[in-house]
Design a protein around this motif. Structure first.
Motif, PDB file in Angstrom:
ATOM      1  N   ALA A  21      85.776 -21.070 -45.470  1.00 28.93           N
ATOM      2  CA  ALA A  21      84.970 -22.045 -46.202  1.00 28.93           C
ATOM      3  C   ALA A  21      83.616 -21.472 -46.574  1.00 28.93           C
ATOM      4  O   ALA A  21      83.084 -20.580 -45.904  1.00 28.93           O
ATOM      5  N   LEU A  22      83.039 -22.002 -47.655  1.00 24.58           N
ATOM      6  CA  LEU A  22      81.676 -21.667 -48.046  1.00 24.58           C
ATOM      7  C   LEU A  22      80.974 -22.907 -48.592  1.00 24.58           C
ATOM      8  O   LEU A  22      81.614 -23.869 -49.032  1.00 24.58           O
ATOM      9  N   ASN A  23      79.654 -22.849 -48.554  1.00 21.50           N
ATOM     10  CA  ASN A  23      78.801 -23.942 -49.002  1.00 21.50           C
ATOM     11  C   ASN A  23      78.441 -23.721 -50.465  1.00 21.50           C
ATOM     12  O   ASN A  23      77.764 -22.750 -50.810  1.00 21.50           O
ATOM     13  N   LEU A  24      78.878 -24.620 -51.339  1.00 24.40           N
ATOM     14  CA  LEU A  24      78.617 -24.463 -52.770  1.00 24.40           C
ATOM     15  C   LEU A  24      77.123 -24.498 -53.079  1.00 24.40           C
ATOM     16  O   LEU A  24      76.676 -23.897 -54.065  1.00 24.40           O
ATOM     17  N   ALA A  25      76.332 -25.172 -52.235  1.00 25.70           N
ATOM     18  CA  ALA A  25      74.890 -25.262 -52.477  1.00 25.70           C
ATOM     19  C   ALA A  25      74.229 -23.892 -52.503  1.00 25.70           C
ATOM     20  O   ALA A  25      73.210 -23.691 -53.178  1.00 25.70           O
ATOM     21  N   HIS A  26      74.795 -22.933 -51.781  1.00 29.70           N
ATOM     22  CA  HIS A  26      74.230 -21.583 -51.763  1.00 29.70           C
ATOM     23  C   HIS A  26      74.350 -20.889 -53.120  1.00 29.70           C
ATOM     24  O   HIS A  26      73.681 -19.876 -53.362  1.00 29.70           O
TER      25      HIS A  26
ATOM     26  N   LEU B   7      79.202 -23.801 -59.615  1.00 27.52           N
ATOM     27  CA  LEU B   7      80.584 -23.386 -59.864  1.00 27.52           C
ATOM     28  C   LEU B   7      80.639 -22.169 -60.782  1.00 27.52           C
ATOM     29  O   LEU B   7      81.482 -21.274 -60.600  1.00 27.52           O
ATOM     30  N   ASP B   8      79.736 -22.121 -61.765  1.00 25.64           N
ATOM     31  CA  ASP B   8      79.686 -20.943 -62.641  1.00 25.64           C
ATOM     32  C   ASP B   8      79.359 -19.688 -61.838  1.00 25.64           C
ATOM     33  O   ASP B   8      79.985 -18.634 -62.021  1.00 25.64           O
ATOM     34  N   GLU B   9      78.376 -19.797 -60.936  1.00 26.99           N
ATOM     35  CA  GLU B   9      77.996 -18.650 -60.107  1.00 26.99           C
ATOM     36  C   GLU B   9      79.112 -18.278 -59.134  1.00 26.99           C
ATOM     37  O   GLU B   9      79.371 -17.099 -58.883  1.00 26.99           O
ATOM     38  N   LEU B  10      79.763 -19.293 -58.576  1.00 27.33           N
ATOM     39  CA  LEU B  10      80.872 -19.026 -57.661  1.00 27.33           C
ATOM     40  C   LEU B  10      82.000 -18.307 -58.381  1.00 27.33           C
ATOM     41  O   LEU B  10      82.606 -17.369 -57.840  1.00 27.33           O
ATOM     42  N   LEU B  11      82.274 -18.721 -59.598  1.00 22.67           N
ATOM     43  CA  LEU B  11      83.349 -18.100 -60.375  1.00 22.67           C
ATOM     44  C   LEU B  11      83.058 -16.623 -60.618  1.00 22.67           C
ATOM     45  O   LEU B  11      83.961 -15.775 -60.543  1.00 22.67           O
ATOM     46  N   ILE B  12      81.795 -16.298 -60.869  1.00 23.55           N
ATOM     47  CA  ILE B  12      81.403 -14.894 -61.038  1.00 23.55           C
ATOM     48  C   ILE B  12      81.671 -14.111 -59.757  1.00 23.55           C
ATOM     49  O   ILE B  12      82.213 -12.996 -59.774  1.00 23.55           O
TER      50      ILE B  12
ATOM     51  N   TYR C  55      82.550 -26.778 -49.609  1.00 27.94           N
ATOM     52  CA  TYR C  55      81.873 -28.003 -49.184  1.00 27.94           C
ATOM     53  C   TYR C  55      80.443 -27.998 -49.730  1.00 27.94           C
ATOM     54  O   TYR C  55      80.017 -27.037 -50.388  1.00 27.94           O
ATOM     55  N   PHE C  56      79.670 -29.062 -49.432  1.00 27.33           N
ATOM     56  CA  PHE C  56      78.397 -29.258 -50.122  1.00 27.33           C
ATOM     57  C   PHE C  56      77.163 -29.339 -49.223  1.00 27.33           C
ATOM     58  O   PHE C  56      76.053 -29.130 -49.697  1.00 27.33           O
ATOM     59  N   ASP C  57      77.314 -29.712 -47.961  1.00 26.46           N
ATOM     60  CA  ASP C  57      76.112 -29.918 -47.151  1.00 26.46           C
ATOM     61  C   ASP C  57      76.367 -29.606 -45.681  1.00 26.46           C
ATOM     62  O   ASP C  57      77.489 -29.263 -45.278  1.00 26.46           O
ATOM     63  N   LEU C  58      75.322 -29.733 -44.872  1.00 21.82           N
ATOM     64  CA  LEU C  58      75.393 -29.351 -43.463  1.00 21.82           C
ATOM     65  C   LEU C  58      76.261 -30.301 -42.650  1.00 21.82           C
ATOM     66  O   LEU C  58      76.849 -29.902 -41.644  1.00 21.82           O
ATOM     67  N   LYS C  59      76.340 -31.557 -43.069  1.00 10.32           N
ATOM     68  CA  LYS C  59      77.232 -32.496 -42.381  1.00 10.32           C
ATOM     69  C   LYS C  59      78.678 -32.055 -42.541  1.00 10.32           C
ATOM     70  O   LYS C  59      79.465 -32.105 -41.587  1.00 10.32           O
ATOM     71  N   HIS C  60      79.037 -31.621 -43.740  1.00 10.54           N
ATOM     72  CA  HIS C  60      80.399 -31.123 -43.962  1.00 10.54           C
ATOM     73  C   HIS C  60      80.667 -29.893 -43.098  1.00 10.54           C
ATOM     74  O   HIS C  60      81.755 -29.756 -42.521  1.00 10.54           O
ATOM     75  N   GLU C  61      79.686 -29.005 -43.025  1.00  8.84           N
ATOM     76  CA  GLU C  61      79.828 -27.802 -42.200  1.00  8.84           C
ATOM     77  C   GLU C  61      80.064 -28.177 -40.744  1.00  8.84           C
ATOM     78  O   GLU C  61      80.929 -27.603 -40.065  1.00  8.84           O
TER      79      GLU C  61
END
Length: 577
Positions: free
Chosen positions: A523-528, A562-567, A505-511
């Motif tokens: 779940a994890l926040n992609l913004a991190h 997404l690049d960082e998440l993939l790593i 997900y992307f933001d605190l509302k989604h969380e």
């Protein structure tokens, strides 16, 4: 009275820390075995010691048909003596379940043939006029036929805009809210969300409530309160006090109960002008209400009285109570004080705002007198109160702590990524801007690296098959992503998998929405994962109302994250080539 209810089983349906929690505590303390259906997973009410079993169902993650079917199964399997809904969303489905006659349980709900006057504000108004009960001047209004200017000319500002029902029985996922309109822009905003409503002349006065338990048309228990603080644009009061029963208002309640031959609880909302000594009836809530904690604290235990009448042969009266009692909804009151302070500071300056705020804050000292309480607090059942405190303060501190410690090190996500991932579900609010772009782009990145993981997308918005905006299609093309054929999907609980799936997900509302309405997910926040210097971030903001530059930055942040998440996923061995 208490001995008569011991070991009887009750199912309570609701969500809040006022009526829902109060009913749980009242019936649990009376010796009943309490199971609950909660409409929100995060309510502090879940922490009550009186709850035996929790069922998490709602109208965000489930359709109304699914909700009704699951509640029906719970009731049929539960061997309950009593079913108690605490709001309309819980009440309406029970009408059909009750009429199916598949359970021995008693349902604490009104007869279907009198629902109109009890829940439809227009029918309430008609009945009040018929019985000679005062109401505000007003009329039904179709907005297609009436301009905002015409309404202001006829009723002046402020004026009151009332949807006829708080909830439509076929659309229980959407609440309709009364508005005190103080400007033409207030009216225009209301018209964007409503096609018609009741329009009423604003009646200057203090909100009052007369709560009753009626049996076959006769009031057997009653309690009255005044609002100490009220939101500027309408809505429930955050701080209330007991007051003597006004004979004329009680008589109005009795007239309606007699006319409907009503058996059950109800709270009649009035407005009283002390200067003119005039009052009007506002509406009726024929189920448990927000000020219930005050009534119980003052000595009128409506849930226990209701259960005793419905399940035993004991019949009693209760018309006396502690007139010094006060009660506040802690979270609502603090936010209302803050909103009032900000409004006063803007209009009158900081000094004036502080002088208005101090008396309300100082009022908390009344808690030491024994005549003041907080809705969530009860000696012997304090966990809901501390859960509310944690929501107010603790979660904010934890979130800041998590952000300060964020890194892309796989060790930080060891527990979350311990299980192999074969599906990634990307979610945003509408599933038309962020999540479809991210899902398509991630799928391309996986394909280039030979990673075989299914990628899907969805949104919390329940209106499906919406296309992506043209500007998103054009921006996504720059990244080699084609969104022209994309159509939005709604995130239902059935899409969530407890094993093998990772939700992004992307933001605190989604969380908040995930925590509140869904279960059994990772779940994890992609913004991190947005790398420096732009990140890490707390949110990848929704570009829905943003500029072209904001949309471009949003997609840039998504791609780099997404690049960082993939790593991280590769390093944790949760995905493999």
């Amino acid at each position: 009275m208490t001995q008569l209810l011991i070991q009887k089983r009750v199912l309570v349906l609701g969500e809040d820390t006022r009526s829902f929690l109060s009913v749980i505590r009242s019936l649990g303390a009376a010796g009943m075995e309490v199971d609950i259906v909660t409409l929100i997973n995060t309510t502090p009410a879940l922490r009550s010691k009186y709850i035996k079993k929790v069922y998490k169902l709602n109208y965000q993650a489930f359709t109304q048909i699914e909700y009704s079917a699951k509640v029906t199964a719970i009731i049929e399997d539960g061997d309950y003596d009593l079913i108690v809904p605490c709001d309309e969303r819980s009440l309406y489905p029970l009408l059909d379940i009750q009429e199916s006659k598949k359970t021995k349980a008693t349902f604490a709900i009104p007869d279907r043939n009198i629902l109109g006057p009890l829940f439809d504000k227009e029918e309430t108004r008609k009945l009040a006029v018929e019985l000679g009960i005062n109401v505000a001047s007003g009329e039904h209004c179709e907005f297609n036929d009436t301009s905002s200017e015409a309404l202001i000319s006829k009723y002046s500002l402020p004026l009151v805009l009332k949807p006829t029902k708080s909830y439509e029985s076929e659309q229980l996922n959407q609440r309709n809210t009364v508005l005190i309109a103080r400007s033409i822009s207030d009216i225009e905003l209301f018209k964007q969300q409503n096609d018609q409503c009741l329009v009423e002349l604003f009646f200057e006065g203090t909100g009052m409530g007369v709560s009753v338990f009626s049996w076959k048309g006769k009031v057997r228990a009653a309690f009255a309160h005044k609002r100490v603080s009220e939101p500027e644009h309408g809505g429930g009061s955050s701080y209330r006090k007991a007051c003597p029963l006004p004979p004329d208002m009680l008589d109005a309640c009795q007239k309606i109960c007699i006319h409907l031959n009503y058996s059950g609880v109800a709270m009649f909302e009035f407005k009283y002008n002390s200067s003119s000594n005039e009052w009007i009836l506002i509406e009726i809530n024929a189920r448990f209400w927000g000020s219930l904690p005050l009534a119980i604290f003052a000595g009128v235990d409506f849930p226990k009285i209701l259960a005793t009448y419905l399940l035993t042969n004991e019949k009693s009266y209760k018309l006396t109570y502690n007139l010094k009692a006060h009660a506040r909804s802690l979270t609502s009151d603090l936010y209302d004080i803050k909103a009032s302070f900000e409004r006063n500071r803007t209009q009158n300056g900081t000094a004036k705002a502080l002088s208005n705020a101090f008396p309300r804050l100082f009022g908390f000292i009344r808690l030491l007198t024994g005549n003041d309480t907080i809705d969530t607090f009860q000696w012997g059942d304090t966990r809901p109160f501390f859960s509310e405190i944690n929501e107010l303060i603790g979660e904010k501190i934890k979130r800041r702590f998590r952000m300060s410690k964020h890194s892309n090190n796989a060790k930080q996500y060891a527990n979350l990524l311990a299980e192999p991932i074969n599906e990634i579900l990307v979610v945003c609010y509408g599933n038309i801007m962020r999540s479809p772009f991210a899902a398509n782009l991630l799928e391309k990145k996986f394909h280039r690296q030979g990673i075989n993981v299914v990628v899907k997308g969805a949104g919390f918005h329940q209106l499906e098959s919406r296309p992506s905006p043209e500007r998103c299609i054009l921006e996504a093309n720059k990244w080699g992503v084609d969104l022209r054929s994309h159509r939005s999907s709604w995130l239902s609980q059935s899409m969530i998998k407890s094993h093998g799936q990772l939700v992004i997900y992307f933001d605190l509302k989604h969380e908040y929405l995930l925590n509140s309405y869904y279960h059994s997910y990772r779940a994890l926040n992609l913004a991190h994962f947005v790398p420096p210097p732009a990140g890490p971030l707390e949110e990848i903001a929704d570009p829905y109302d943003g500029s072209p530059d904001a949309l471009e930055q949003c997609y840039l942040n998504i791609s780099s994250a997404l690049d960082e998440l993939l790593i991280t996923l590769t390093a944790s061995n949760s995905i493999t080539k």
